[in-house]
Design a protein around this motif. Structure first.
Motif, short mmCIF file in Angstrom:
data_model
loop_
_atom_site.label_atom_id
_atom_site.label_comp_id
_atom_site.label_asym_id
_atom_site.label_seq_id
_atom_site.Cartn_x
_atom_site.Cartn_y
_atom_site.Cartn_z
N ASP A 160 29.54 57.54 41.31
CA ASP A 160 30.06 58.91 41.46
C ASP A 160 28.97 59.88 41.89
OD1 ASP A 160 29.05 58.27 38.81
OD2 ASP A 160 29.47 60.37 38.32
N VAL A 161 27.71 59.42 41.87
CA VAL A 161 26.62 60.32 42.26
C VAL A 161 26.44 60.26 43.78
CG1 VAL A 161 24.18 60.88 41.97
CG2 VAL A 161 25.48 59.91 40.05
N HIS A 162 26.60 61.43 44.44
CA HIS A 162 26.50 61.48 45.90
C HIS A 162 25.58 62.59 46.36
CE1 HIS A 162 29.27 58.33 47.03
NE2 HIS A 162 30.07 58.72 46.07
N LEU A 163 25.09 62.43 47.57
CA LEU A 163 24.18 63.38 48.19
C LEU A 163 24.99 64.55 48.75
CD1 LEU A 163 21.12 63.57 48.93
CD2 LEU A 163 21.70 62.41 51.08
N ALA A 164 24.53 65.78 48.48
CA ALA A 164 25.13 66.98 49.07
C ALA A 164 24.06 67.64 49.93
CB ALA A 164 25.60 67.95 47.99
N LEU A 165 24.43 68.01 51.16
CA LEU A 165 23.45 68.51 52.12
C LEU A 165 23.85 69.87 52.68
CD1 LEU A 165 23.13 65.18 54.14
CD2 LEU A 165 21.55 66.01 52.39
N SER A 166 22.92 70.82 52.62
CA SER A 166 23.12 72.06 53.39
C SER A 166 22.33 71.86 54.68
CB SER A 166 22.61 73.26 52.59
OG SER A 166 21.19 73.29 52.61
N GLU A 167 21.95 72.97 55.33
CA GLU A 167 21.20 72.79 56.59
C GLU A 167 19.70 72.74 56.34
OE1 GLU A 167 23.39 75.96 59.02
OE2 GLU A 167 23.84 74.14 60.17
N ASP A 168 19.31 73.05 55.07
CA ASP A 168 17.87 73.01 54.77
C ASP A 168 17.58 72.61 53.34
OD1 ASP A 168 15.10 75.27 54.41
OD2 ASP A 168 15.15 73.34 55.48
N HIS A 169 18.56 72.00 52.66
CA HIS A 169 18.32 71.60 51.27
C HIS A 169 19.28 70.47 50.91
CE1 HIS A 169 16.85 71.81 47.26
NE2 HIS A 169 17.78 72.60 46.73
N TRP A 171 20.96 68.22 47.41
CA TRP A 171 21.16 68.11 45.97
C TRP A 171 22.20 67.02 45.72
CZ3 TRP A 171 22.53 72.41 48.85
CH2 TRP A 171 23.89 72.71 48.94
N VAL A 172 22.68 66.87 44.47
CA VAL A 172 23.67 65.82 44.20
C VAL A 172 24.92 66.41 43.55
CG1 VAL A 172 21.90 64.03 43.96
CG2 VAL A 172 22.82 65.16 41.90
N ILE A 173 26.05 65.71 43.78
CA ILE A 173 27.29 65.99 43.07
C ILE A 173 27.59 64.75 42.25
CG2 ILE A 173 28.17 67.62 44.79
CD1 ILE A 173 29.90 64.35 44.59
N PHE A 174 28.32 64.93 41.15
CA PHE A 174 28.62 63.78 40.29
C PHE A 174 29.78 64.13 39.36
CE2 PHE A 174 26.80 65.42 36.31
CZ PHE A 174 25.98 66.44 36.80
N GLY A 175 30.19 63.19 38.49
CA GLY A 175 31.22 63.43 37.49
C GLY A 175 32.58 62.92 37.93
N GLU A 176 33.52 62.98 37.02
CA GLU A 176 34.85 62.37 37.23
C GLU A 176 35.52 62.91 38.50
OE1 GLU A 176 37.12 62.35 33.72
OE2 GLU A 176 38.71 61.07 34.55
N ASN A 177 35.42 64.23 38.73
CA ASN A 177 36.08 64.81 39.92
C ASN A 177 35.07 65.13 41.02
OD1 ASN A 177 38.41 64.85 38.22
ND2 ASN A 177 37.58 66.72 37.30
N LYS A 214 29.65 75.32 51.16
CA LYS A 214 30.29 74.37 52.10
C LYS A 214 29.28 73.33 52.55
CE LYS A 214 34.23 76.71 52.50
NZ LYS A 214 35.55 76.15 52.10
N PRO A 215 28.70 72.58 51.59
CA PRO A 215 27.73 71.55 51.99
C PRO A 215 28.43 70.31 52.53
CG PRO A 215 28.11 71.42 49.63
CD PRO A 215 28.92 72.58 50.13
N VAL A 216 27.64 69.47 53.20
CA VAL A 216 28.14 68.15 53.59
C VAL A 216 28.06 67.28 52.34
CG1 VAL A 216 27.69 66.11 55.02
CG2 VAL A 216 27.36 68.42 55.97
N VAL A 217 29.19 66.93 51.76
CA VAL A 217 29.21 66.05 50.59
C VAL A 217 29.40 64.63 51.09
CG1 VAL A 217 30.37 65.46 48.43
CG2 VAL A 217 30.10 67.87 49.10
#
Ligand SMILES: CC1(C)CN=C(N2CCN(c3ncnc4sc(C(F)(F)C(F)(F)F)cc34)CC2)S1
Length: 489
Positions: A160-169, A171-177, A214-217
């Protein structure tokens, strides 16, 4: 379960780009998801072997034989792969029963990576993005740390842990939803890292750095696209390693053809840049790729991303298509104006500074030399797009704690505007757009509208002069006061 399977091992020893592409294809098309650690190690070893100092003997002629890579042994990859897995499994008591990651788990994985890094090194150096760099030199750049955290979580079984990308940073998203967010790496210079914290709650929420949420998830497949995009072919400041660039281009086409770049504008733009240098037979031309990147940003990210327009504008500029470049840059400015400029936004500031103070003045010099038959100086639409470009930057500054413009901006701006004759300038209809929505977004910051202020249907029909619709919540003047003053002049 991802993994280093027998069909992958059978491809070793790897001696050619085609075999690396086959390994990526195996992984991308396998019933289980691709193994990020494996692919990052393989691409990292190859990149390093072809770009490290020991290999700077320039390849002046292109290799003709099919075996165009230094031999990559199975053993080399297995040792690195097992080393990464053991670092993760030994350091993190992963309580798999829960299935979903927790903030503590994500922070713990980030700490394992973070605490293994060399104390001090030049963070912006090239070739610090892969797990090869982490495992062989304990060095990672800011993207590399975020990627390593996601690869580490995959090792531990947290899908469930995925990379989230803006245009210059990143981070990660995670969790049930997939709605939990966490910082896992640093950003920029001299900023305290916010690792473990949720993303952009405070004033940073309105900075370009977090792209208005509105990051690239990424999916696992898009995380492969991120590692491929991060491949860096540079040998030195003037040359690229030919085989590394070719490998990156072929892997991006593989990902494109499998549909994994659809929601990833920057990866499409990267492919466009490579195709402009050396077009691949039978593929869409780079001009179309840049258009697809723009469409992707408009379609999936509410037109909150700037880079697709600067990829496209840069292409038009390099190919002397100046009218089109002005339109792309005006569209880029139409995005940034919704944001508040903050100290974290230096990268996009430098981008607009270069366009305004280097690229546009260069175009003006050429177009004023009198040799251009079809000069843009006679085209009202070009003047209109320039005004939109500058106006967007002025609006970007409005309401921001940090100023954007300074005298260094004004001189090239005045010079540029003055290159257009009064009769051309007079043909630009400045229409005041009082749409309430347009007035609200900046001030409240609660909602950004993404309507493109430039009203095409009323604008650039061939015989009619273009109209530029804009709104400014100060008075009902169509432009920012400083632009208003210039247009009156
Ligand atoms: C029009 C341009 C000036 C030409 N290259 C541009 N790039 C080159 C490639 N590039 C990228 N290309 C693919 N994916 C990503 S994810 C990312 C990032 F979020 F900033 C990260 F992860 F922090 F480094 C950056 C980036 C950054 C933007 S913008």
């Amino acid at each position: 379960m991802a993994g280093f399977r027998d069909i992958d091992k059978a491809l070793f020893p790897i001696k050619s780009i085609n075999t690396v592409v086959q390994l990526f294809r195996n992984q991308l098309e396998s019933p289980s998801v691709p193994d990020l650690a494996l692919l990052s190690i393989v691409s990292g070893v190859i990149e390093n072997s072809l770009t490290s100092r020991s290999n700077t003997a320039l390849q002046v002629c292109e290799p003709v034989e099919q075996n165009n890579l230094p031999v990559l042994e199975l053993k080399t990859v297995e040792i690195l792969y097992n080393k990464f897995r053991s670092i993760m499994l030994n350091a993190v008591e992963a309580n798999k029963s829960k299935g979903f990651a927790t903030r503590e788990l994500v922070k713990k994985v980030s700490d394992v990576i973070w605490n293994s890094l060399t104390r001090s090194y030049y963070k912006d150096r090239a070739h610090l993005q892969s797990l090869y760099s982490f495992l062989s030199g304990n060095k990672l750049d800011c993207f590399g740390v975020a990627f390593a955290v996601v690869a580490g979580c995959q090792c531990l079984g947290f899908n469930d842990v995925h990379l989230a990308l803006s245009e210059d940073h990143a981070w990660v998203i995670f969790g049930e939803n997939g709605t939990e967010t966490a910082e896992v790496t640093w950003h920029g210079k001299g900023n305290e890292d916010k690792r473990g914290q949720e993303i952009g709650k405070g004033v940073s929420a309105r900075s370009w750095l977090y792209v208005n949420n509105k990051p690239v998830v990424c999916t696992r497949h898009m995380e492969v696209a991120a590692l491929v995009s991060a491949i860096n072919p540079s040998l030195n400041s003037t040359h690229d390693a030919y085989e590394v660039a070719l490998l990156q281009q072929e892997l991006l086409w593989l990902l494109y053809d499998l549909g994994h770049l659809k929601k990833y504008p920057m990866a499409i733009g990267n492919l466009g840049d490579l195709e402009e240098i050396s077009a691949t037979e039978g593929k869409v031309p780079c001009k179309v790729l840049f258009e697809e990147a723009v469409f992707s940003a408009r379609n999936y990210y509410s037109n909150q991303h700037v880079y697709p327009y600067t990829y496209q504008g840069g292409y038009f500029y390099r190919n002397k298509m100046y009218e089109e470049a002005f339109e792309s840059w005006a569209n880029a400015s139409n995005v940034i104006r919704m944001y508040n400029y903050s100290r974290d936004d230096e990268e996009i500031y430098k981008e607009f500074l270069e366009i305004a103070n280097e690229l546009i003045p260069h175009i003006m010099k050429i177009e004023s030399s009198g040799f251009s038959a079809n000069t843009i100086l006679k085209k009202p639409k070009c003047f209109a797009d320039l005004l939109r470009f500058y106006d967007g930057i002025c609006q970007w500054e409005e309401g921001s704690a940090t100023p954007v413009l300074h005298i260094g901006w004004a001189k090239p701006l005045v010079l540029t505007i003055s290159r257009f004759d009064a009769d051309v300038r007079a043909q630009v209809n400045i229409v005041c757009d009082k749409s309430e929505e347009n007035m609200l977004m900046k001030k409240n910051g609660t909602y950004f509208n993404n309507n493109n202020n430039y009203d095409k249907e009323n604008g650039t029909t061939s015989n009619e002069s273009p109209s530029v619709k804009n709104s400014n919540d100060k008075d009902n003047s169509p432009f920012h006061p400083s632009i208003e003053a210039l247009t009156a002049a």
